[in-house]
Design a protein around this motif. Structure first.
Motif, PDB file in Angstrom:
ATOM      1  N   ALA A 155       0.832  -1.208   0.000  1.00  0.00           N
ATOM      2  CA  ALA A 155       0.000   0.000   0.000  1.00  0.00           C
ATOM      3  C   ALA A 155       0.864   1.255   0.000  1.00  0.00           C
ATOM      4  O   ALA A 155       0.441   2.311   0.441  1.00  0.00           O
ATOM      5  CB  ALA A 155      -0.981   0.008   1.163  1.00  0.00           C
ATOM      6  N   LYS A 156       2.074   1.128  -0.521  1.00  0.00           N
ATOM      7  CA  LYS A 156       2.968   2.274  -0.629  1.00  0.00           C
ATOM      8  C   LYS A 156       2.453   3.193  -1.725  1.00  0.00           C
ATOM      9  O   LYS A 156       2.086   2.752  -2.801  1.00  0.00           O
ATOM     10  CB  LYS A 156       4.385   1.816  -0.946  1.00  0.00           C
ATOM     11  CG  LYS A 156       5.385   2.941  -1.014  1.00  0.00           C
ATOM     12  CD  LYS A 156       6.773   2.432  -1.294  1.00  0.00           C
ATOM     13  CE  LYS A 156       7.727   3.612  -1.430  1.00  0.00           C
ATOM     14  NZ  LYS A 156       9.059   3.167  -1.799  1.00  0.00           N
ATOM     15  N   VAL A 157       2.440   4.488  -1.438  1.00  0.00           N
ATOM     16  CA  VAL A 157       1.938   5.483  -2.375  1.00  0.00           C
ATOM     17  C   VAL A 157       3.120   6.228  -2.975  1.00  0.00           C
ATOM     18  O   VAL A 157       3.972   6.748  -2.263  1.00  0.00           O
ATOM     19  CB  VAL A 157       0.987   6.468  -1.663  1.00  0.00           C
ATOM     20  CG1 VAL A 157       0.509   7.538  -2.610  1.00  0.00           C
ATOM     21  CG2 VAL A 157      -0.184   5.730  -1.053  1.00  0.00           C
ATOM     22  N   GLU A 158       3.171   6.241  -4.314  1.00  0.00           N
ATOM     23  CA  GLU A 158       4.230   6.946  -5.033  1.00  0.00           C
ATOM     24  C   GLU A 158       3.573   7.893  -6.024  1.00  0.00           C
ATOM     25  O   GLU A 158       2.484   7.616  -6.518  1.00  0.00           O
ATOM     26  CB  GLU A 158       5.114   5.950  -5.786  1.00  0.00           C
ATOM     27  CG  GLU A 158       5.783   4.930  -4.884  1.00  0.00           C
ATOM     28  CD  GLU A 158       6.387   3.769  -5.661  1.00  0.00           C
ATOM     29  OE1 GLU A 158       6.040   3.583  -6.845  1.00  0.00           O
ATOM     30  OE2 GLU A 158       7.194   3.044  -5.065  1.00  0.00           O
ATOM     31  N   ALA A 159       4.255   8.979  -6.342  1.00  0.00           N
ATOM     32  CA  ALA A 159       3.684   9.959  -7.269  1.00  0.00           C
ATOM     33  C   ALA A 159       4.740  10.456  -8.238  1.00  0.00           C
ATOM     34  O   ALA A 159       5.929  10.450  -7.935  1.00  0.00           O
ATOM     35  CB  ALA A 159       3.098  11.125  -6.506  1.00  0.00           C
TER      36      ALA A 159
END
Length: 176
Positions: A155-159
């Motif tokens: 559930a790691k969020v990257e942008a």
């Protein structure tokens, strides 16, 4: 006759060293709190959004695990909104909280587990096992794209400040 003679205070000019140290210490504490709070307000809209969204995703994942219940984020591409909630078999999606979009951006499309949606609503799920749907959210402003990728295992969020396509695995070559 009093037991202790009355003290006479001499008029002094200035402060003692201890008083100055206390004032300097208190001011440094206040300045450090102000600097921390100023940093939250001075971030760009997309950076601030990413920080808040990452926290929300982590909390939803933990809540799904601890409550042993599927939690969801619903993306309404037509209405340009994101909502947190649960899916009820009878009533469907029930929203409990609205999430803010990055400042100056609108939802362009959402890719959940490889399926792209450009209209209507799509739902991303957080499962009690700790897994989440692999999701890519594309935002659009007048001048650029902003993509947020949520990894399914962690559930790691990257942008990225670009339009990120779904990565597909290449077919394996069966030659030795």
């Amino acid at each position: 006759m009093p037991m202790f003679p009355a003290r006479t205070w001499k008029k002094t000019r200035g402060f003692t060293l201890l008083e100055l140290l206390v004032v300097v210490f208190l001011m440094s504490v206040l300045v450090s709190f102000a600097a921390v709070n100023w940093g939250a307000f001075s971030k760009k809209g997309s950076e601030s959004f990413l920080e808040k969204f990452s926290i929300e995703v982590a909390l939803l994942r933990e809540d799904a695990i601890s409550a042993f219940q599927v939690k969801s984020i619903q993306f309404d591409l037509t209405g340009n909104t994101m909502s947190v909630g649960v899916i009820n078999p009878v009533d469907g999606f029930k929203s409990t909280k609205q999430l803010d979009l990055p400042e100056g951006y609108v939802l362009k499309d959402v890719v959940i587990n490889g399926e792209k949606a450009i209209r209507g609503t799509r739902t991303m799920n957080f499962y009690p096992s700790g897994l989440v749907d692999r999701t890519i959210i594309h935002f659009e402003s007048r001048t650029q794209y902003y993509s947020v990728v949520i990894q399914p295992l962690t559930a790691k969020v990257e942008a990225q400040n670009a339009y990120v396509e779904e990565i597909s695995l290449r077919e394996r070559s069966h030659t030795p």
